[in-house]
Design a protein around this motif. Sequence first.
Motif, PDB file in Angstrom:
ATOM      1  N   GLY A 129      -8.272  65.362  86.635  1.00 51.53           N
ATOM      2  CA  GLY A 129      -7.873  64.856  85.331  1.00 51.53           C
ATOM      3  C   GLY A 129      -7.353  63.433  85.369  1.00 51.53           C
ATOM      4  N   ASP A 130      -6.592  63.092  86.418  1.00 48.93           N
ATOM      5  CA  ASP A 130      -6.089  61.725  86.523  1.00 48.93           C
ATOM      6  C   ASP A 130      -7.223  60.729  86.694  1.00 48.93           C
ATOM      7  N   ALA A 131      -8.274  61.106  87.431  1.00 50.04           N
ATOM      8  CA  ALA A 131      -9.424  60.226  87.607  1.00 50.04           C
ATOM      9  C   ALA A 131     -10.173  60.038  86.289  1.00 50.04           C
ATOM     10  N   MET A 132     -10.287  61.112  85.509  1.00 48.49           N
ATOM     11  CA  MET A 132     -10.925  61.004  84.193  1.00 48.49           C
ATOM     12  C   MET A 132     -10.143  60.065  83.289  1.00 48.49           C
ATOM     13  N   LEU A 133      -8.814  60.177  83.326  1.00 52.36           N
ATOM     14  CA  LEU A 133      -7.979  59.293  82.520  1.00 52.36           C
ATOM     15  C   LEU A 133      -8.156  57.835  82.949  1.00 52.36           C
ATOM     16  N   ALA A 134      -8.171  57.593  84.252  1.00 50.16           N
ATOM     17  CA  ALA A 134      -8.323  56.227  84.754  1.00 50.16           C
ATOM     18  C   ALA A 134      -9.646  55.625  84.301  1.00 50.16           C
ATOM     19  N   LEU A 189     -16.300  57.679  76.608  1.00 52.58           N
ATOM     20  CA  LEU A 189     -15.493  58.632  75.854  1.00 52.58           C
ATOM     21  C   LEU A 189     -15.134  59.808  76.753  1.00 52.58           C
ATOM     22  N   SER A 190     -13.996  60.413  76.492  1.00 56.23           N
ATOM     23  CA  SER A 190     -13.607  61.582  77.269  1.00 56.23           C
ATOM     24  C   SER A 190     -12.785  62.521  76.401  1.00 56.23           C
ATOM     25  N   GLN A 191     -12.905  63.816  76.676  1.00 54.04           N
ATOM     26  CA  GLN A 191     -12.022  64.793  76.029  1.00 54.04           C
ATOM     27  C   GLN A 191     -10.921  65.146  77.016  1.00 54.04           C
ATOM     28  N   LEU A 192      -9.703  64.829  76.647  1.00 51.29           N
ATOM     29  CA  LEU A 192      -8.562  64.997  77.532  1.00 51.29           C
ATOM     30  C   LEU A 192      -7.419  65.712  76.807  1.00 51.29           C
ATOM     31  N   PRO A 193      -6.528  66.346  77.559  1.00 52.29           N
ATOM     32  CA  PRO A 193      -5.394  67.041  76.926  1.00 52.29           C
ATOM     33  C   PRO A 193      -4.366  66.048  76.389  1.00 52.29           C
ATOM     34  N   MET A 194      -3.705  66.439  75.313  1.00 55.10           N
ATOM     35  CA  MET A 194      -2.726  65.568  74.680  1.00 55.10           C
ATOM     36  C   MET A 194      -1.564  65.240  75.606  1.00 55.10           C
TER      37      MET A 194
END
Length: 309
Positions: free
Chosen positions: A234-239, A247-252
């Motif tokens: 998840g941290d890599a997706m955020l970065a 675009l990405s779907q990520l938790p709030m």
Amino acid sequence: MDKKDTFVPHLDQLNGIMTFVEVARAGTFTAAAERLGITKSAVGKSVLRLEERLGVKLFHRTTRRLSLTIDGEAYFARCERAMNEIGEAEAALKSQQTSPKGRIRVDMPAAYGRRILLPIFLNMAKRYAGLELTLTFNDRFVDAVEEGIDLLVRIGELADSSGLVARPLTTQRLTVCAAPEYLAQRGTPATINDLANHHCIVGFRRDQVKTWILLQDGIAHRYAPPATHEFGDGDAMLAATLAGCGLSQLPMWLVRGHLKRGELVEVLAGHSGGEMPIHAIWPRNRHLLPKVRAVVDELVQQAEQGSLD
């Protein structure tokens, strides 16, 4: 049943029953001996004496494997149930102690565990001097029984909950977002169909690309976006999202601060709001130890205060 007909086992008989149950659980005399802290020979003799006393064979023995007989399976079910009840009775008494003690091993999702759960566990460690932590962070499947884990925290639907007890904690709300830099270059999607023309950053677990959860007319649907970039963390997706890669779907809980600061922008707001459950999970065949109960109670309290989402 009259008192004279009631079977009251001697200490040796109780030890034999406990040894039998441990062998049935472990699958081998060697493994049972290691768990019980006695020799393999002592385990074998104990089981043999029990079989002689009962007048039945409890195990099929070959040079390669050990398995329960039909009589053994029936006896094991009754003995294990009785031992579990004894364990639960002890746990109920021990749970009256005010401070949790001993080592507890907890496994949790990597990004969620580090950002949300770790501060809670560190605070507990400061409050309870007798509590010893073994924390691991995994997004892969983990067998709690096989790996000796006391407690799991998992996000998402439980595919197989057999043998496990699951306590709902909260839900993880998801949102689709992107960096302003990316939207300035590629435009802002107005509909779900527009995603086909965008770069998308998706999760990758167990050799599978993760789908998104999008709302259509208020109903949640699974959607497979074009997987331009795949990440197993998840941290890599955020970065990657912050870097303007798509675009990405990520938790709030992961992006809330970035959205407030304008580093990310929510898109497809009418289709966001998909949720995933978060559970605390422990093996069904283990009684809930006081230290585990204390941690579960703390997580439930934190969830009620909104600290887990």
